[in-house]
Design a protein around this motif. Structure first.
Motif, short mmCIF file in Angstrom:
data_model
loop_
_atom_site.label_atom_id
_atom_site.label_comp_id
_atom_site.label_asym_id
_atom_site.label_seq_id
_atom_site.Cartn_x
_atom_site.Cartn_y
_atom_site.Cartn_z
N CYS A 13 0.84 -1.19 0.00
CA CYS A 13 0.00 0.00 0.00
C CYS A 13 0.88 1.25 0.00
O CYS A 13 1.86 1.34 0.72
CB CYS A 13 -0.90 0.01 1.24
SG CYS A 13 -1.86 1.52 1.41
N ALA A 15 -0.79 4.30 0.13
CA ALA A 15 -1.67 5.31 0.73
C ALA A 15 -2.15 6.36 -0.26
O ALA A 15 -2.21 7.54 0.06
CB ALA A 15 -1.01 5.96 1.94
N CYS A 16 -2.50 5.94 -1.46
CA CYS A 16 -3.02 6.90 -2.44
C CYS A 16 -4.45 7.31 -2.08
O CYS A 16 -4.95 8.29 -2.60
CB CYS A 16 -2.96 6.34 -3.85
SG CYS A 16 -4.08 4.95 -4.18
N LYS A 17 -5.10 6.53 -1.21
CA LYS A 17 -6.48 6.78 -0.77
C LYS A 17 -7.50 6.55 -1.87
O LYS A 17 -8.66 6.97 -1.75
CB LYS A 17 -6.65 8.20 -0.20
CG LYS A 17 -5.70 8.56 0.93
CD LYS A 17 -6.03 9.96 1.46
CE LYS A 17 -4.97 10.46 2.43
NZ LYS A 17 -5.11 11.89 2.72
N GLN A 20 -10.40 4.77 -0.48
CA GLN A 20 -11.24 5.62 0.37
C GLN A 20 -12.25 6.41 -0.48
O GLN A 20 -13.43 6.51 -0.12
CB GLN A 20 -10.32 6.57 1.13
CG GLN A 20 -10.86 7.09 2.43
CD GLN A 20 -9.83 7.94 3.18
OE1 GLN A 20 -8.68 7.56 3.34
NE2 GLN A 20 -10.26 9.10 3.64
N VAL A 21 -11.77 6.94 -1.60
CA VAL A 21 -12.64 7.74 -2.47
C VAL A 21 -13.60 6.83 -3.24
O VAL A 21 -14.78 7.15 -3.40
CB VAL A 21 -11.80 8.60 -3.44
CG1 VAL A 21 -12.71 9.36 -4.41
CG2 VAL A 21 -10.95 9.58 -2.66
N LYS A 24 -16.56 6.04 -1.14
CA LYS A 24 -17.54 7.14 -1.06
C LYS A 24 -18.33 7.24 -2.36
O LYS A 24 -19.53 7.51 -2.35
CB LYS A 24 -16.81 8.46 -0.81
CG LYS A 24 -16.25 8.57 0.58
CD LYS A 24 -16.68 9.83 1.29
CE LYS A 24 -16.59 9.59 2.80
NZ LYS A 24 -16.69 10.79 3.59
N GLN A 25 -17.63 7.04 -3.46
CA GLN A 25 -18.27 7.19 -4.77
C GLN A 25 -19.34 6.11 -4.96
O GLN A 25 -20.47 6.41 -5.32
CB GLN A 25 -17.23 7.13 -5.87
CG GLN A 25 -17.80 7.43 -7.24
CD GLN A 25 -16.73 7.44 -8.32
OE1 GLN A 25 -15.67 6.83 -8.17
NE2 GLN A 25 -17.00 8.12 -9.40
N ASP A 28 -22.16 6.61 -2.68
CA ASP A 28 -22.70 7.96 -2.80
C ASP A 28 -22.77 8.65 -1.44
O ASP A 28 -23.80 9.19 -1.04
CB ASP A 28 -24.10 7.92 -3.45
CG ASP A 28 -24.44 9.25 -4.10
OD1 ASP A 28 -23.54 10.09 -4.23
OD2 ASP A 28 -25.61 9.44 -4.47
N ALA A 31 -19.02 14.08 1.41
CA ALA A 31 -17.72 14.41 2.00
C ALA A 31 -17.94 15.02 3.37
O ALA A 31 -18.96 15.65 3.62
CB ALA A 31 -16.99 15.40 1.10
N GLU A 32 -16.96 14.82 4.23
CA GLU A 32 -17.02 15.48 5.52
C GLU A 32 -16.26 16.80 5.44
O GLU A 32 -15.33 16.93 4.66
CB GLU A 32 -16.37 14.60 6.59
CG GLU A 32 -17.08 13.26 6.72
CD GLU A 32 -16.59 12.47 7.93
OE1 GLU A 32 -16.44 13.08 9.00
OE2 GLU A 32 -16.39 11.26 7.78
N ASN A 42 -7.08 11.90 6.70
CA ASN A 42 -8.29 12.70 6.74
C ASN A 42 -9.41 11.95 6.01
O ASN A 42 -9.14 11.40 4.96
CB ASN A 42 -8.07 14.06 6.06
CG ASN A 42 -8.42 15.21 6.99
OD1 ASN A 42 -9.22 15.05 7.90
ND2 ASN A 42 -7.83 16.36 6.74
N PRO A 43 -10.63 11.92 6.59
CA PRO A 43 -11.06 12.45 7.88
C PRO A 43 -10.27 11.82 9.04
O PRO A 43 -9.54 10.86 8.83
CB PRO A 43 -12.54 12.03 7.96
CG PRO A 43 -12.94 11.68 6.56
CD PRO A 43 -11.71 11.25 5.86
N THR A 50 -18.25 7.64 6.45
CA THR A 50 -16.91 7.23 6.00
C THR A 50 -16.67 5.79 6.45
O THR A 50 -16.43 5.54 7.63
CB THR A 50 -15.82 8.18 6.56
OG1 THR A 50 -16.10 9.50 6.08
CG2 THR A 50 -14.43 7.77 6.12
N PHE A 69 0.91 2.60 6.67
CA PHE A 69 -0.44 2.88 6.16
C PHE A 69 -1.34 1.70 6.46
O PHE A 69 -0.94 0.55 6.24
CB PHE A 69 -0.39 3.13 4.65
CG PHE A 69 0.70 4.09 4.24
CD1 PHE A 69 0.81 5.34 4.84
CD2 PHE A 69 1.62 3.74 3.26
CE1 PHE A 69 1.83 6.22 4.47
CE2 PHE A 69 2.63 4.61 2.89
CZ PHE A 69 2.74 5.85 3.49
#
Lengths: 239, 816
Positions: A13, A15-17, A20-21, A24-25, A28, A31-32, A42-43, A50, A69
């Motif tokens: 890993c 940690a490109c996140k 995480q995105v 969320k996508q 749906d 965002a916080e 973050n968050p 999340t 990570f």
């Protein structure tokens, strides 16, 4: 029920996140509103909106700086303490085909706090009205032959998903390779959970809930004694 | 990239320096990881421990702006320990060329320096020629005036003790990196470099890359699988836009922009077509007139003919010795010398160095057209911080562009792959594709010029027929780029019909019978179809990930350029396992008797230099076919700032002098002198080294990512990363807001106090460095408090390219 599993190889890993995105996508989720707190994480923590969070930790091991990570999410336990605690399949149940542990809108009608405290990995989060939420294994995707969104987006192969047997083989094989360079490498709770992490350092350096304390699973295995042991479960989850 | 993304997996050692690949090119790590799993070593050198460092086998730091010192030490290490590939160096590079007596190097200056104009007379660096006009060579490399000996002498000063006191890298770390990377000099081993703006955005940007190119030539890493010099491009189509003349000094396909002194097409072609008298040099650029005439035919169609020099006189010429780069454009704008400006798909108010100067310069314009997806700090500069809208005359027009997925067309990625993309959703609202905007603009300008105007011919004669049913047609543009036969012709015993597409640039002509808007792309869209739209997942027989029928790659679908250096003199690969090409012609009595190469498209299909029995062939060519003399250039006499790289301090440095020589900064680097160009070097007011970078969570000036809530959630604020030691000195706590200032501007940011930055020991004193992401701007997030890091950066840059020096400058940090 062999079902499905994740294999999360933290040694790959970066940690490109992306996971995480992607989470969320697909779900749906909004965002916080965040601020920079002096870290890339973050968050700050998981929340009702999340379900997936890359945790960042800087630490020095044997005189060498490590940036660790940990892509945190629900472990989809083999014997989920949350399900056992809730005792209400309308609120918390497992999909027999995949093994996904799923929370429904009815979760607001159960003892939310007790479920949260039962989780050895500190995962469930409640909305104001008490409804619980967390990673759902992208069960809708998986039941339709797709990979979970986080796995689909991972560029390096850190996130893997498939039939449980296959994932266990992959995890053990990879562990053997990684151990040659990182002798402290290990799989976290591979027999108890469907989300199997490979770490190269002491798991506590990644996240204080990276592994369950032993007592947590002793408890969940003793389903019959569950009611009796509830106060103790709460105690250990709070550690 | 000389190689391509997938090829990284073939490497034995990956040096990531001047880039932060894990964070800014995450997909590349798919291949880095694969190489690493196969036993490759990953080395990361960066002022700061990054997400890339976390995945590296070896990490060490250096002070920003000292890469030549670091790499110069590696050259010395390779030479001292004889770790180079002798056959490769002697036969394929100009190491054996004899340099003329006029070439000298003393006190940090090469011969031919003109201090007044900050320029070199490059004729002082010429090679000695024999009677036939071929460079004199000594491939034993023993002649004291040969490039190899001069190289050894030049870098003899770069010992680890001196390098360490310049870079701040511990000596032991230097040796570990040198040793690990130099091991790829062994035959069959390959080392690669992944670099980006961390190397280019310096007053020594080009020479940073030259230093690495020298290392790659010494180790025999050019042309091989898992090797090469690989620039990681910062946008999906930067490679494509550069190929198609984004920059002022080149025409499409890296032809030269004509100078005022190139008074006719003939004079232009003569000036820019190199001549070689060596029968073994392919000197590919000898075909220059075929490409320039085909380009003119593409510009002006039937209006271009021999009698009017194919329309050459209709095109603008740049003044000799004058520079039209980004920095100079904004300098001129600041001095009130420009009236109008198209900001097309860019955000100079945040992305350009010295943003305060850039923003003030925009207020001098009469008009600006901002073509972008959203309004940005550039279009709204007149209401930005410190601006009084009532005093600004600039009229701004916003043209909304659609996003890339809403249009059909191609992008060319870092690996030179031209990839066709279909249209996804239709453009939103009244936004248009760039193609439609520019077609309509062109049509309108033509209409206006029909009514009169000064010198209307260039506009009226411009061939402008890339629309179908009133809309821009990307297929018409792509075919134009490839080029057509304009009459029935027979070339090389093959007949072609008028109106058909040219199959490859080998068929382009200088007589006006062919067109091609970019000779490098000739072969991309042929009578066989749109090559860029191919999606075959079948690999080539050598199985090294070339995937020759997936998309298309320039030139002529060659996936690894300079690949004829991947074989020995007999045409057999240095690396038997991951070979790129090999000669497979028939052999009779120890001689090759038929021509056949297998694997990748070879860099020219000539015979190898030697037969199997070791006899030389006179029908062969040297492998570096784009170089006049056919050799890889260890000695590079064409650069503005010297034929060898040399360490100089950045414009702004923590040191009063350069430890390597008496020349403090690059003597040829441009210096701008307006009141907005304050400089503070070796100043107690700004004692901390500053640098800028990108993070995974945002992109470029943030225009496309800051308004995206999921991404803003991940990185909501501009930050400054600093060591625990510096934070302690300044009593700054992790997470608190601080001010960072340079001689040119300042901004407020959140402090990230981290062990990932460490103080450097430079010339015996402690030097701190801090870094900021460049993604922010006042327009969004709505607080208006997150500003651009380019408020700090200086207007100076590389003398060859004029890319700004955004990666090394001096700042101070203040507790609020």
């Amino acid at each position: 029920m062999p079902g499905k599993s994740f294999f999360i190889d933290t040694s790959l890993c970066m940690a490109c996140k992306g996971c995480q995105v992607a989470c969320k996508q697909w779900h749906d989720l909004p965002a916080e509103k965040t601020v920079n707190r002096g870290t890339y994480q973050n968050p700050a923590d998981l929340s009702f909106v999340t379900y997936k969070l890359v945790r960042f930790n800087e630490t020095v091991v044997d005189g060498k700086l490590k940036w660790l990570f940990f892509s945190d999410q629900c472990r989809h336990c083999m014997e989920p303490p949350c399900e056992v605690t809730a005792e209400d399949p309308k609120a918390i149940f497992r999909d027999p085909a995949t093994g996904a542990v799923l929370f429904t809108a009815d979760s607001k009608d159960i003892d939310t706090q007790e479920v949260i405290e039962a989780c050895p990995y500190n995962i469930p989060r409640a909305a104001r009205d008490g409804t619980l939420a967390k990673c759902d294994m992208c069960n809708d995707r998986v039941r339709n032959g797709l990979l979970p969104a986080c796995v689909k987006t991972c560029p390096t192969g850190a996130m893997n998903f498939g039939d449980r047997d296959e994932m266990l083989v992959m995890a053990r094989k990879r562990l053997a390779t990684v151990k040659k360079i990182h002798p402290k490498a290990k799989l976290l709770d591979p027999d108890d959970v469907r989300v199997i992490y490979l770490v190269t350092e002491d798991p506590m350096l990644y996240h204080s809930f990276a592994v369950a304390s032993n007592s947590a699973f002793d408890i969940s295995r003793k389903v019959a004694l569950n009611k009796l042991l509830k106060p103790l479960t709460r105690l250990t989850a709070g550690l | 990239m000389t190689n391509h993304w997938i090829d990284i997996r073939n490497s034995d050692c990956i040096l990531i320096m001047g880039s932060n690949a894990a964070e800014n090119h995450p997909i590349s790590f798919k291949y880095v990881t694969e190489a690493q799993r196969n036993g490759a070593k990953v080395i990361n050198v960066d002022p700061r421990f990054t997400r890339t460092s976390s995945r590296a086998d070896i990490y060490t730091s250096l002070r920003s702006g000292t890469d030549i010192a670091f790499l110069g030490g590696m050259i010395k290490y390779i030479l001292d320990n004889k770790l180079y590939n002798k056959d490769y160096v002697a036969n394929y590079t100009n190491a054996g060329f004899i340099v003329g007596e006029d070439f000298k190097f003393k006190d940090g200056l090469f011969s031919g320096y003109d201090a007044k104009n900050r320029k070199y007379d490059k004729s002082k660096w010429a090679f000695d020629m024999d009677a036939k006009g071929v460079p004199k060579m000594d491939i034993s490399l023993n002649n004291s005036r040969c490039v190899f000996q001069l190289l050894e002498n030049h870098f003899s000063r770069y010992n680890t003790r001196l390098v360490s006191s310049i870079t701040g890298t511990p000596e032991a770390d230097l040796v570990e990196v040198y040793k690990t990377y130099a091991a790829t000099g062994a035959r069959g081993k390959a080392g690669t470099i992944m670099y980006a703006m961390g190397w280019t955005q310096h007053t020594v940007g080009v020479q940073n890359i030259r230093t690495m190119a020298i290392i790659q030539l010494l180790l025999g890493n050019m042309g091989v699988a898992g090797g090469g010099v690989n620039a990681l491009r910062g946008e999906s189509n930067v490679q494509g836009s550069t190929d198609h003349c984004l920059l002022w000094h080149i025409w499409p396909g890296y032809l030269k922009t004509p100078r005022a002194s190139n008074v006719s097409l003939d004079a232009y072609n003569k000036k820019w077509t190199p001549k070689s008298n060596d029968p073994l040099s392919a000197n590919w650029w000898q075909n220059y007139p075929k490409y320039s005439v085909s380009l003119l035919k593409s510009f002006f169609g039937e209006k271009a003919n021999k009698a009017n020099d194919f329309g050459y006189d209709l095109l603008p010429k740049v003044d000799d010795g004058t520079d039209y780069s980004w920095l100079t454009l904004f300098d001129k704008m600041y001095k009130d010398a420009l009236k109008g400006f198209f900001a097309w798909g860019q955000n100079p108010a945040c992305s350009g160095a010295n943003s305060n100067k850039t923003r003030k310069a925009m207020a001098k314009l009469d008009w600006m057209v901002n073509v972008n997806l959203f309004d940005n700090e550039t279009g709204s500069f007149w209401k930005g911080p410190g601006m009084k809208p009532s005093t600004i005359k600039t009229e701004v027009f916003m043209l909304p562009a659609c996003v890339s997925v809403e249009k059909e067309g191609s992008i060319t990625n870092s690996g030179r792959w031209m990839q066709w993309r279909y249209q996804g959703p239709k453009p939103l609202g009244n936004s248009l594709s760039d193609g439609n905007i520019i077609m309509e603009l062109g049509n309108k300008i033509k209409e206006v010029y029909k009514e009169g105007g000064v010198f209307p011919e260039p506009i009226l004669n411009l061939k402008w027929d890339y629309m179908t049913d009133g809309l821009y047609d990307p297929h018409k543009a792509a075919k134009e780029i490839n080029g057509y036969f304009l009459k029935d012709v027979t070339v090389k015993d093959k007949s072609f019909k008028k109106g058909t597409l040219v199959p490859s640039f080998a068929y382009l002509q200088a007589d006006g019978s062919t067109s091609s808007a970019n000779w490098l792309y000739c072969n991309s869209y042929t009578e066989k179809g749109n090559m860029a739209a191919r999606r075959s997942k079948e690999d080539a027989p050598n199985n090294i990930g070339l995937y020759p029928e997936f998309a298309w790659c320039w030139p002529v679908n060659r996936r690894i350029i300079y690949n004829r250096a991947s074989v020995d003199l007999k045409g057999q690969p240095w690396d038997k396992k991951d070979w790129v090409i090999r000669f497979a012609g028939d052999v009779k009595d120890g001689k090759y008797v038929s021509k056949k190469w297998i694997g990748d498209v070879p860099d020219g299909g000539w015979y190898p230099l030697e037969n199997p029995d070791g006899t030389k062939r006179n029908d062969a060519k040297y492998p570096f076919i784009m170089r006049k003399h056919g050799h890889g250039q260890i000695f590079g006499p064409g650069r503005a700032d010297g034929p060898f790289p040399e360490h100089y301090e950045p414009l702004e440095s923590p040191l009063g002098n350069n430890l390597m020589s008496k020349q403090r900064m690059n003597p040829a680097a441009p210096v701008y002198t307006t009141d907005a160009d304050s400089v503070a070097s070796n100043s107690p007011k700004f004692p901390v080294v500053g640098t800028t970078y990108r993070v995974s969570e945002h992109w470029q000036s943030g225009l496309m990512t800051r308004p995206q809530p999921w991404l803003l959630e991940l990185q909501p604020q501009v930050f400054v990363e600093m060591s625990e030691e510096l934070a302690k000195e300044k009593s700054i706590k992790n997470g608190e807001r601080v001010k960072v200032a340079s001689a040119r501007g300042s901004l407020e940011c959140t402090a990230i106090v981290t062990r990932r930055f460490k103080p450097f020991k430079i010339a015996g004193k402690i030097v701190h460095e801090v870094g900021l992401p460049l993604h922010f701007g006042w327009r969004w997030p709505e607080s208006g408090a997150e500003e651009s890091a380019n408020l700090l950066t200086p207007s100076t840059g590389d003398p060859n390219t004029r890319i700004p020096e955004s990666k090394a400058f001096m700042v101070n940090v203040f507790k609020l």
